[in-house]
Design a protein around this motif. Structure first.
Motif, PDB file in Angstrom:
ATOM      1  N   ALA A  53      28.296  44.311  -4.982  1.00  0.00           N
ATOM      2  CA  ALA A  53      27.249  43.744  -3.481  1.00  0.00           C
ATOM      3  C   ALA A  53      28.270  43.720  -2.419  1.00  0.00           C
ATOM      4  O   ALA A  53      27.531  44.766  -1.304  1.00  0.00           O
ATOM      5  CB  ALA A  53      26.693  42.168  -3.564  1.00  0.00           C
ATOM      6  N   GLY A  54      29.114  43.733  -2.194  1.00  0.00           N
ATOM      7  CA  GLY A  54      30.044  44.838  -1.099  1.00  0.00           C
ATOM      8  C   GLY A  54      31.047  45.785  -1.115  1.00  0.00           C
ATOM      9  O   GLY A  54      31.025  46.287  -0.197  1.00  0.00           O
ATOM     10  N   ALA A  55      30.280  45.974  -2.259  1.00  0.00           N
ATOM     11  CA  ALA A  55      31.090  47.608  -2.499  1.00  0.00           C
ATOM     12  C   ALA A  55      29.548  48.700  -2.298  1.00  0.00           C
ATOM     13  O   ALA A  55      30.097  49.522  -2.248  1.00  0.00           O
ATOM     14  CB  ALA A  55      31.148  47.927  -3.920  1.00  0.00           C
ATOM     15  N   ARG A  56      28.294  48.266  -2.064  1.00  0.00           N
ATOM     16  CA  ARG A  56      27.477  48.853  -1.873  1.00  0.00           C
ATOM     17  C   ARG A  56      27.588  49.751  -0.851  1.00  0.00           C
ATOM     18  O   ARG A  56      27.560  50.874  -0.524  1.00  0.00           O
ATOM     19  CB  ARG A  56      26.270  48.310  -1.662  1.00  0.00           C
ATOM     20  N   VAL A  61      30.047  54.221   3.092  1.00  0.00           N
ATOM     21  CA  VAL A  61      31.262  54.819   3.670  1.00  0.00           C
ATOM     22  C   VAL A  61      32.114  56.129   4.014  1.00  0.00           C
ATOM     23  O   VAL A  61      32.176  56.708   5.220  1.00  0.00           O
ATOM     24  CB  VAL A  61      31.928  53.417   4.844  1.00  0.00           C
ATOM     25  N   LEU A  62      32.540  55.405   2.279  1.00  0.00           N
ATOM     26  CA  LEU A  62      33.786  56.530   2.200  1.00  0.00           C
ATOM     27  C   LEU A  62      32.894  57.698   1.818  1.00  0.00           C
ATOM     28  O   LEU A  62      33.827  59.126   1.961  1.00  0.00           O
ATOM     29  CB  LEU A  62      33.899  56.061   1.124  1.00  0.00           C
ATOM     30  N   GLY A  63      31.725  58.084   1.940  1.00  0.00           N
ATOM     31  CA  GLY A  63      31.296  59.433   1.796  1.00  0.00           C
ATOM     32  C   GLY A  63      31.314  60.133   3.450  1.00  0.00           C
ATOM     33  O   GLY A  63      31.233  61.654   3.041  1.00  0.00           O
ATOM     34  N   LEU A  86      30.540  52.693  -5.875  1.00  0.00           N
ATOM     35  CA  LEU A  86      31.018  53.612  -4.565  1.00  0.00           C
ATOM     36  C   LEU A  86      31.304  55.020  -5.230  1.00  0.00           C
ATOM     37  O   LEU A  86      31.684  55.585  -4.132  1.00  0.00           O
ATOM     38  CB  LEU A  86      32.653  52.846  -5.449  1.00  0.00           C
ATOM     39  N   ALA A  87      30.218  55.809  -6.294  1.00  0.00           N
ATOM     40  CA  ALA A  87      30.869  56.773  -6.674  1.00  0.00           C
ATOM     41  C   ALA A  87      30.134  58.009  -5.957  1.00  0.00           C
ATOM     42  O   ALA A  87      31.096  59.097  -5.453  1.00  0.00           O
ATOM     43  CB  ALA A  87      29.862  56.786  -8.281  1.00  0.00           C
ATOM     44  N   PRO A  88      28.543  57.443  -4.800  1.00  0.00           N
ATOM     45  CA  PRO A  88      27.735  58.869  -4.009  1.00  0.00           C
ATOM     46  C   PRO A  88      29.528  58.893  -3.168  1.00  0.00           C
ATOM     47  O   PRO A  88      30.144  59.639  -3.020  1.00  0.00           O
ATOM     48  CB  PRO A  88      27.556  58.363  -3.745  1.00  0.00           C
ATOM     49  N   THR A 116      32.259  60.646 -13.258  1.00  0.00           N
ATOM     50  CA  THR A 116      31.766  60.480 -12.376  1.00  0.00           C
ATOM     51  C   THR A 116      31.625  61.234 -11.666  1.00  0.00           C
ATOM     52  O   THR A 116      31.748  62.000 -10.649  1.00  0.00           O
ATOM     53  CB  THR A 116      30.158  60.707 -12.839  1.00  0.00           C
ATOM     54  N   ALA A 117      32.393  60.018 -10.675  1.00  0.00           N
ATOM     55  CA  ALA A 117      31.968  59.975  -9.108  1.00  0.00           C
ATOM     56  C   ALA A 117      33.662  60.713  -8.855  1.00  0.00           C
ATOM     57  O   ALA A 117      33.373  62.377  -8.342  1.00  0.00           O
ATOM     58  CB  ALA A 117      32.947  59.014  -9.104  1.00  0.00           C
ATOM     59  N   LEU A 118      34.703  61.070 -10.042  1.00  0.00           N
ATOM     60  CA  LEU A 118      35.875  61.748  -9.725  1.00  0.00           C
ATOM     61  C   LEU A 118      35.860  63.844  -9.571  1.00  0.00           C
ATOM     62  O   LEU A 118      35.559  64.212  -9.236  1.00  0.00           O
ATOM     63  CB  LEU A 118      36.564  61.693 -10.275  1.00  0.00           C
ATOM     64  N   ALA A 119      34.018  63.655 -10.603  1.00  0.00           N
ATOM     65  CA  ALA A 119      33.856  65.039 -10.950  1.00  0.00           C
ATOM     66  C   ALA A 119      33.317  65.983  -9.561  1.00  0.00           C
ATOM     67  O   ALA A 119      33.001  67.232  -9.749  1.00  0.00           O
ATOM     68  CB  ALA A 119      33.171  64.657 -12.093  1.00  0.00           C
ATOM     69  N   GLY A 120      32.806  64.922  -9.603  1.00  0.00           N
ATOM     70  CA  GLY A 120      32.133  65.267  -7.581  1.00  0.00           C
ATOM     71  C   GLY A 120      32.809  66.197  -6.965  1.00  0.00           C
ATOM     72  O   GLY A 120      32.585  67.114  -6.087  1.00  0.00           O
TER      73      GLY A 120
END
Length: 352
Positions: A53-56, A61-63, A86-88, A116-120
């Motif tokens: 939930a905290g990572a949502r 924000v990271l994006g 976190l992935a997006p 998948t996230a790193l591949a992006g």
């Protein structure tokens, strides 16, 4: 209050909130503050139990954030769902160079989501040339204690080989010798760029380490290698001869050679022990042709007698110190005396 202050703070570069029981609510408020902060470079949120939930919101924000370079999220029970949140953000982020996701129970599914996230970050829509110019190199990726297993590693290897340059921590991930074989066969580009590799606590044995050493021996950048808490009984001689290697951790292994008291002395002691051992094994063998020498006899060995040789090149000499007759070429006799001298110095320096 801290979240409010952080939003308008323009001079703060490093913020550590480690072990503060922020949980999901605290992480969410902090993430909102990061939307307007453009100065923070390092953020440590380890051991806060933020969960999925905290990572949502943090992922969103990271994006949008391009200034954060170092993010620690270890021990937060993120699991696969948290990595999916976190992935997006990780996929769109263009600033991070260090990411710590240790001890988050990612398992194999979480490793797939991370891959998948790193591949992006290197997606085809950006183009490889664009990625090379504009994407920062991931210099530190810490994945300790996530039980990814060989399957999770096999998913990550191809992606880590693109733009990862620095430290990789895969300790306590149940990789086994299969993981070493995967790294050796599929991770050449990744291993050649690493400066630090941690494979501690993965149930590795000599077989897996030998396969991995065949690749690591070609590295000119690896400075630190951690192999503690495995099942390694001995180490391949080529491992200690990696030119750039400055630190080797082998504690808590059932080592027979080198013995534990040598291992405690560090890499220099290990190198000295193994080189003396190799010199001892070579004693009595021709250094230029590899033939076994006859010591104490004027007759050549069967292997030496079978080899054709020029009488001017080969001859019979006498060791003045021992009185033994040494048959072989002049280089052989010189090498044999050098080994004897080295072993004698070692014996004199050994405590009684």
């Amino acid at each position: 209050q801290l979240a409010t202050a952080l939003g308008g703070c323009s001079g703060l570069r490093v913020l550590s909130l480690r072990r503060n029981e922020l949980a999901a609510e605290g992480a969410t408020q902090l993430a909102r503050a990061l939307l307007s902060n453009t100065s923070l470079r390092t953020l440590d949120l380890g051991l806060n139990g933020i969960g999925p939930a905290g990572a949502r919101l943090l992922g969103q924000v990271l994006g949008r954030n391009s200034t954060l370079r170092h993010l620690d999220l270890d021990w937060n029970a993120l699991r696969q769902q948290g990595i999916q949140h976190l992935a997006p953000g990780l996929r769109m982020n263009r600033g991070l160079t260090h990411l710590d996701l240790s001890c988050n129970k990612l398992l194999q599914d979480g490793a797939f989501s991370l891959a998948t996230a790193l591949a992006g970050r290197h997606s085809e829509r950006l183009g490889r040339e664009h990625a090379a110019r504009h994407l920062p190199v991931m210099r530190g990726l810490l994945l300790r204690g996530n039980a990814m297993g060989p399957w999770g590693l096999s998913i990550l290897i191809p992606l880590l080989g693109r733009g990862h340059d620095g430290e990789l921590d895969l300790s306590d991930n149940e990789l086994g010798d299969t993981g070493c074989l995967l790294l050796a066969s599929e991770g050449l580009s990744l291993l050649m760029d690493l400066t630090a590799l941690n494979l501690s606590g993965n149930a590795l044995t000599l077989d897996g380490l030998t396969a991995l050493t065949t690749v690591l021996a070609k590295s000119t950048r690896l400075r630190e290698l951690k192999l503690a808490r495995n099942g390694i009984s001995s180490i391949p001689p080529a491992l200690i001869e990696i030119p750039s290697l400055a630190s080797l951790s082998l504690h808590d292994n059932p080592l027979e050679d080198p013995p534990p008291h040598v291992v405690r002395g560090g890499l220099a002691a290990i190198r000295g022990h193994m080189r003396r051992r190799a010199a001892h094994d070579r004693k009595g063998r021709c250094g230029c042709c590899g033939l076994v020498l006859c010591l104490g006899s004027a007759q050549p060995s069967a292997a030496a007698a079978a080899e054709p040789r020029d009488d001017e090149e080969w001859g019979m000499g006498t060791d003045d110190d021992e009185g033994d007759v040494v048959l072989g070429c002049s280089q052989t006799r010189m090498a044999a005396r050098a080994v004897d001298a080295d072993m004698a110095r070692h014996e004199r320096g050994r405590p009684r």
